[in-house]
Design an enzyme around this catalytic site. Sequence first.
Site, PDB file in Angstrom:
ATOM      1  N   GLU A 140       7.769   8.155  -4.206  1.00  0.00           N
ATOM      2  CA  GLU A 140       8.272   7.027  -3.422  1.00  0.00           C
ATOM      3  C   GLU A 140       7.877   5.675  -4.036  1.00  0.00           C
ATOM      4  O   GLU A 140       7.832   4.653  -3.363  1.00  0.00           O
ATOM      5  CB  GLU A 140       7.777   7.139  -1.976  1.00  0.00           C
ATOM      6  CG  GLU A 140       8.258   8.401  -1.273  1.00  0.00           C
ATOM      7  CD  GLU A 140       9.631   8.283  -0.588  1.00  0.00           C
ATOM      8  OE1 GLU A 140       9.929   7.218  -0.028  1.00  0.00           O
ATOM      9  OE2 GLU A 140      10.399   9.273  -0.616  1.00  0.00           O
ATOM     10  N   HIS A 144       4.510   5.995   4.310  1.00  0.00           N
ATOM     11  CA  HIS A 144       4.025   5.536   3.001  1.00  0.00           C
ATOM     12  C   HIS A 144       2.623   4.982   3.206  1.00  0.00           C
ATOM     13  O   HIS A 144       2.331   4.423   4.274  1.00  0.00           O
ATOM     14  CB  HIS A 144       4.881   4.386   2.429  1.00  0.00           C
ATOM     15  CG  HIS A 144       6.269   4.766   2.066  1.00  0.00           C
ATOM     16  ND1 HIS A 144       7.363   4.015   2.430  1.00  0.00           N
ATOM     17  CD2 HIS A 144       6.747   5.799   1.346  1.00  0.00           C
ATOM     18  CE1 HIS A 144       8.459   4.579   1.951  1.00  0.00           C
ATOM     19  NE2 HIS A 144       8.116   5.670   1.297  1.00  0.00           N
ATOM     20  N   CYS A 198       7.363  -3.877   2.091  1.00  0.00           N
ATOM     21  CA  CYS A 198       8.377  -2.892   1.674  1.00  0.00           C
ATOM     22  C   CYS A 198       9.502  -3.558   0.897  1.00  0.00           C
ATOM     23  O   CYS A 198      10.134  -2.935   0.042  1.00  0.00           O
ATOM     24  CB  CYS A 198       9.028  -2.239   2.889  1.00  0.00           C
ATOM     25  SG  CYS A 198       7.916  -1.342   3.941  1.00  0.00           S
TER      26      CYS A 198
HETATM   27  O1  SUG Z   1      12.289   4.995   3.470  1.00  0.00           O
HETATM   28  N1  SUG Z   1      13.825   3.217   6.081  1.00  0.00           N
HETATM   29  C1  SUG Z   1      12.988   3.213   4.888  1.00  0.00           C
HETATM   30  C2  SUG Z   1      11.889   2.183   5.029  1.00  0.00           C
HETATM   31  C3  SUG Z   1      11.113   2.038   3.753  1.00  0.00           C
HETATM   32  C4  SUG Z   1       9.908   1.191   3.912  1.00  0.00           C
HETATM   33  N2  SUG Z   1       9.216   1.075   2.678  1.00  0.00           N
HETATM   34  C5  SUG Z   1       7.880   1.022   2.517  1.00  0.00           C
HETATM   35  N3  SUG Z   1       7.063   1.314   3.475  1.00  0.00           N
HETATM   36  N4  SUG Z   1       7.437   0.716   1.361  1.00  0.00           N
HETATM   37  C6  SUG Z   1      12.395   4.603   4.637  1.00  0.00           C
HETATM   38  O2  SUG Z   1      12.028   5.263   5.608  1.00  0.00           O
HETATM   39  C7  SUG Z   1      15.760   3.875   7.398  1.00  0.00           C
HETATM   40  C8  SUG Z   1      17.241   3.920   7.209  1.00  0.00           C
HETATM   41  C9  SUG Z   1      17.987   4.306   8.448  1.00  0.00           C
HETATM   42  O3  SUG Z   1      17.423   4.990   9.313  1.00  0.00           O
HETATM   43  O4  SUG Z   1      19.172   3.937   8.548  1.00  0.00           O
HETATM   44  C10 SUG Z   1      14.995   3.868   6.086  1.00  0.00           C
HETATM   45  O5  SUG Z   1      15.430   4.439   5.122  1.00  0.00           O
END
Ligand code: SUG
Length: 444
Positions: free
Chosen positions: A175, A246, A366
């Site tokens: 990730e 994460h 993020c």
């Molecule tokens: O991978 N949300 C992302 C958020 C990523 C956050 N990044 C960090 N913490 N670095 C994920 O979960 C949700 C999309 C949706 O539900 O439509 C989403 O992919």
Amino acid sequence: MTSAVEANADGLIGPTHSYAGLSPGNLASSLNAGEASNPRAAVLQGLDKMKRLADLGLPQFVLPPHERPDLRFLRSLGFSGSDAQVLERAWRDAPSFAAAACSASSMWAANAAMVTPGADSADGRVHFTPANLVTNLHRSLEHEQTKRALHALFPDPARFAVHDALPPVAHFADEGAANHIRLCADHGAPGVNLLVWGREAWEHWDGPYPARQTREASEAIARRHDARGVVLARQSRTAIAGGTFHNDVVCVGALNTLFHHELAFEDTAGTHAAIRQAADGFEPIFVEIAAADLPLADAISSYLFNSMLVQLPGEDRLTLICPTETRDNARSHAVAQGLTGSNGPIGRVEYVDVRQSMRNGGGPACLRLRVVLTEAELAATNPGMRLTDELHGALSVWGATWYRDELRPSDLADPGLLDESRGALDELTSILGLGGGFYPFQRT
Ligand code: SUG
């Protein structure tokens, strides 16, 4: 030691930003599933956050959104005909795949890649490995275009090495920088690269939510980047079970400071000791917040730790840039106030409004990929992708022109959205000077 700065490259939020509930274990994504989003507000919030950082004196870059809906993905599943027919058939027969093909998730650039600066790599180049993001279908569609974008931003192979993603299988689930923290005396000095993983490749995983990073993925990246100062640490199972998808949801670090929740690591004392041992020429400072002061659930909903911890030019102490949700949570706010009131390493807290992204579990940290660059490396980046006042203005007008101010998950099936998105992205490539062929639809 060469002097270096920490630049940020943020994912520009795409026209299909929506709440489709695609990420199990990401509580905000599940909680807001089905709600209407506002892509126009989202892109403007992201741009304003970038400008804030640029105004504070840090180099800021823009990573373009990906082409969505991803028609190539849907065609690879056997949906055929005109683009409109592909969409219609996919939404009729396989709505979950269709929804995945529409996600604007490339906005969360902390997941774009793992980065090793030249000060820590054996060949002195800055190394990038785009994350395969295999745990979630919608995110597994990102790495190829991410690699293209990184090549565009970091074009000189003598200074930058942009690798392929790791093999896209569960054993190497990766990730990106969301599970990496670099500590150092100074950005240009050798660092400690803390790589946090959630499970092992062959381990039977029976947690309620997925562990998205394997130890073997982190090790493979460290090996291919020939990275020094690597410390591996296991993310706590409790944290993952509580919704820490994460490590950057409960931990952030910069320079000599690691700021984290008590439940971030499986073995906190061992992690601290390993960091201390690897630290070359500096004494790490650990700012640990007890669960008694801030329960894990509050840390996750308020995203206190999903903040940007930055050294601003001319300031001795670090600045923490939090989402406004941190201020709205009494316990998190009290912790933030306590930091600045103490003599500790964090001297200032600022708040940014990224609410549209937050509802999908994406805070200020993020949205950005940190890249430590020397002056010569900074000069070798693509100037067209650097956020200036002028580019901020142009992109704000562009977003306000093309983006909808309301998008329900059911609207994603509208073929008109495909045309709007392509129109927007076509114009974006001219604004950023990326030339034709940057997006798949421009190559056919
Ligand atoms: O991978 N949300 C992302 C958020 C990523 C956050 N990044 C960090 N913490 N670095 C994920 O979960 C949700 C999309 C949706 O539900 O439509 C989403 O992919």
